[in-house]
Structures are given as structure tokens and as C-alpha cells.
Design an enzyme around this catalytic site. Structure first.
Site, PDB file in Angstrom:
ATOM      1  NE  ARG A  77      34.140  34.274  40.959  1.00 24.46           N
ATOM      2  CZ  ARG A  77      34.296  35.468  41.527  1.00 24.46           C
ATOM      3  NH1 ARG A  77      34.502  35.572  42.808  1.00 24.46           N
ATOM      4  NH2 ARG A  77      34.245  36.564  40.783  1.00 24.46           N
ATOM      5  CE  LYS A 105      32.354  36.333  47.644  1.00 24.24           C
ATOM      6  NZ  LYS A 105      31.353  35.378  47.128  1.00 24.24           N
TER       7      LYS A 105
HETATM    8  C1  7PM Z   1      33.097  43.116  44.394  1.00 29.04           C
HETATM    9  C2  7PM Z   1      32.712  42.464  45.561  1.00 29.04           C
HETATM   10  C3  7PM Z   1      33.135  42.466  43.216  1.00 29.04           C
HETATM   11  C4  7PM Z   1      32.362  41.130  45.504  1.00 29.04           C
HETATM   12  C5  7PM Z   1      32.805  41.122  43.167  1.00 29.04           C
HETATM   13  C6  7PM Z   1      32.405  40.475  44.318  1.00 29.04           C
HETATM   14  C7  7PM Z   1      31.001  34.700  43.495  1.00 29.04           C
HETATM   15  C8  7PM Z   1      30.878  34.713  42.105  1.00 29.04           C
HETATM   16  C9  7PM Z   1      31.343  36.723  42.820  1.00 29.04           C
HETATM   17  C10 7PM Z   1      30.798  33.468  44.199  1.00 29.04           C
HETATM   18  C11 7PM Z   1      30.392  32.469  42.047  1.00 29.04           C
HETATM   19  C12 7PM Z   1      33.465  38.419  44.808  1.00 29.04           C
HETATM   20  C13 7PM Z   1      32.136  38.991  44.349  1.00 29.04           C
HETATM   21  N1  7PM Z   1      31.313  35.952  43.923  1.00 29.04           N
HETATM   22  N2  7PM Z   1      30.583  33.606  41.383  1.00 29.04           N
HETATM   23  N3  7PM Z   1      31.097  35.978  41.705  1.00 29.04           N
HETATM   24  N4  7PM Z   1      30.490  32.376  43.420  1.00 29.04           N
HETATM   25  N5  7PM Z   1      30.080  31.342  41.365  1.00 29.04           N
HETATM   26  O1  7PM Z   1      33.726  38.546  46.032  1.00 29.04           O
HETATM   27  O2  7PM Z   1      30.847  33.355  45.429  1.00 29.04           O
HETATM   28  O3  7PM Z   1      34.292  37.988  44.017  1.00 29.04           O
HETATM   29  S1  7PM Z   1      31.625  38.420  42.763  1.00 29.04           S
END
Ligand code: 7PM
Length: 277
Positions: free
Chosen positions: A256, A222
Site C-alpha cells: 500500500r 510513515k
Molecule cells: C494519515 C496518516 C492518514 C496515516 C492515514 C495514515 C494502513 C492502512 C493506513 C496500513 C492497511 C497511512 C495511514 N495505513 N491500511 N491504512 N495498512 N491495510 O499512513 O498500514 O496511510 S492510513
């Protein structure tokens, strides 16, 4: 031992577990048709399982800052065939990254073991849909909506505000009959937070744990990692692992991530050392 049931399987949450990210958005599997994308999703799942993932998190709605919303039908078409195919092929817990009531219901019917909701069951009918299953649910904090959440997020005290919000969602869950023992809390790294907010939340991971809940952290690759290290998204693995190691030492047990093997190995050492007397 601290067993939590995830449908047809259980995990000992006194140990760390890796949740491998499986994006089934069109931008993740460039358009080669339904069969191509299903095949690619299965291959990526198999790789993550071989590398030691305990859970595969299937997501079809891009929640990235500025993302455009997808229709319910689009999300169903992306996610459900993948969940069904993984459950048919592999002996693994499948999590569904969704806020949509219909997707929650159908995913549970197809064998999903965990509902992962970045909107903490705030959408109409979502609480009820989870209450009608026996599955655990991850309640994540997000400030605002994906389109605009990174425009000057501000808090009184970020840790207190996030904690208060998540506890208010816990109350709503209990009101509809979802027992506390089924709840996993997630501070939502990057969801309506500045770098300083994200760092504070990670520094205080133990506060969430001390409330008696299991904690899931999602910070893989991130922006906060990029902000600290000044590195692009494809060079954020070492920073991601450092931040996850810190969260482990403060009580998080679910991680995750995109990069499964490095995390499985890092967490195996973290956990062995912690358990040695
Ligand atoms: C593009 C940029 C696609 C960022 C998806 C994302 C989380 C999550 C996501 C989290 C939980 C990513 C995000 N982040 N579910 N879903 N916790 N529980 O960086 O931090 O994967 S989507």
C-alpha cells in the site's frame, strides 16, 4: 499461480501488486466542493492506474495518530461517490479503507473488490457485513485507538502478540463463514508501535506468510522511515522503497503506497530476479 478473487477481477498473488492510496479526507483535497474533490480523486486514480497499480485503496476516515473520528454519514458521503465513479470509469480493483459496517455494505454493492479494515472487523456488525459478501478482507493489527495509540505502546513480544491477535481475528472470521482463503494479514506498521516494534515486525514478515496467509504491508512515508533517516514526510520515498523491497523478499505481495510507479518498477525487478532459475 496463486489466484485470489477481488469481486469482478482476480490477482495472481505469487506476483507483487501495488495498492495505490487515495485519501478522500477533506485535508487531502482542499475544500473546493463535491465536484472538485470527485474530479481530483478520479484524476489521481487514473494516474495511479497508468503507473501500474493493481488496486486503488479509497479511504475517508483519517486514522493518523491523534485524528478526530468522523461520523458514519460523513464517511459515506466521502467514500461512496468516489468508489462508484472509479468503478464506472476504470477497469480496476477498488479497495475500501473502512471499519464501518454501513460503508462495507454499500461499498460492496457499488463494486468494491476488497475490504481493508485497520480494526480487523472489530466494530459491531462488521464481521457479518463482510460475511454477506464474497470479498476478501485485509485484517490489520492496531494497538489501542488512533487518538492515543502512539503513547508508549508496549508488548510482551511484538511479533508474537501481533500474530496472536491476527490469528484470533481469523478465528472470528471463520466463525461467521469468511473462509481463510479470503483473508490477507497486515501487521499495521505505525499503529501503536515504536520504531523498534515496526522494525521487528518487518524483519519477521515471513512468519505471517508461513502461517499460510497473504501479507499486505503499508509503510509508505510513515514515521518509522523518517525516524531511521531523519527526513520529513516528502523525502521518504527511497527509504519506503527499501523497506518494501525487504518485505517483498520476506514474502509480502501487496504494498500500500503513495508512489506507485517507483514501486511497480522496483517490484518488477525483485520478482523477475526471484523467478529466474
Ligand atoms: C494519515 C496518516 C492518514 C496515516 C492515514 C495514515 C494502513 C492502512 C493506513 C496500513 C492497511 C497511512 C495511514 N495505513 N491500511 N491504512 N495498512 N491495510 O499512513 O498500514 O496511510 S492510513
Amino acid at each position: 499461480m496463486s489466484l485470489m478473487s477481488f469481486g469482478d477481477k482476480s490477482l495472481d498473488l505469487s506476483l507483487p501488486h501495488v495498492m495505490g492510496i487515495l485519501n478522500v479526507t477533506p485535508d487531502s483535497f482542499s475544500d473546493g466542493g463535491v465536484f472538485h474533490s470527485l474530479d481530483a480523486a478520479l484524476r489521481q486514480s487514473e494516474k495511479m492506474i497508468v503507473e501500474g497499480a493493481s488496486i486503488i485503496d479509497v479511504g475517508g476516515e483519517s486514522t493518523r495518530p491523534g485524528a478526530v473520528p468522523v461520523s458514519i454519514q460523513q464517511e459515506m458521503d466521502r467514500v461512496l461517490p468516489v468508489i462508484e465513479a472509479i468503478k464506472k470509469r476504470f477497469d480496476i480493483i477498488v479497495s475500501v479503507d473502512t471499519s464501518t459496517t454501513q460503508v462495507i455494505r454499500e461499498a460492496a454493492r457499488l463494486g468494491a473488490g476488497l475490504i481493508n479494515d485497520v480494526r480487523a472487523l472489530e466494530r459491531d456488525g462488521a464481521l457479518q457485513a463482510v460475511a454477506e459478501t464474497v470479498l476478501p478482507v485485509c485484517l490489520m493489527h492496531m494497538k489501542g485507538v488512533p487518538q492515543t495509540m502512539q503513547q508508549q505502546p508496549d508488548y510482551g513480544s511484538v511479533v508474537d502478540d501481533v500474530m496472536q491477535y491476527l490469528l484470533s481475528r481469523v478465528v472470528e472470521c471463520e466463525r461467521v463463514g469468511i473462509d481463510r482463503s479470503r483473508l490477507i494479514l497486515d501487521p499495521g506498521i505505525g499503529f501503536g508501535k515504536t520504531l523498534s516494534h515496526n522494525l521487528s515486525l518487518l524483519n519477521r514478515t515471513s512468519q505471517f506468510k508461513e502461517m499460510g496467509f497473504e501479507v499486505l504491508i503499508g509503510l509508505s512515508r510513515k514515521t518509522m522511515i523518517g525516524d531511521v533517516l531523519n527526513l520529513p514526510v516528502d523525502e521518504r520515498l527511497y527509504g519506503t522503497m527499501g523497506a518494501n523491497a525487504s518485505a517483498y523478499s520476506k514474502g509480502a505481495r501487496l504494498f500500500r503506497v503513495h508512489d506507485v510507479r517507483p514501486h511497480v518498477e522496483m517490484l518488477a525487478l525483485m520478482s523477475r530476479i526471484e523467478r529466474e532459475i
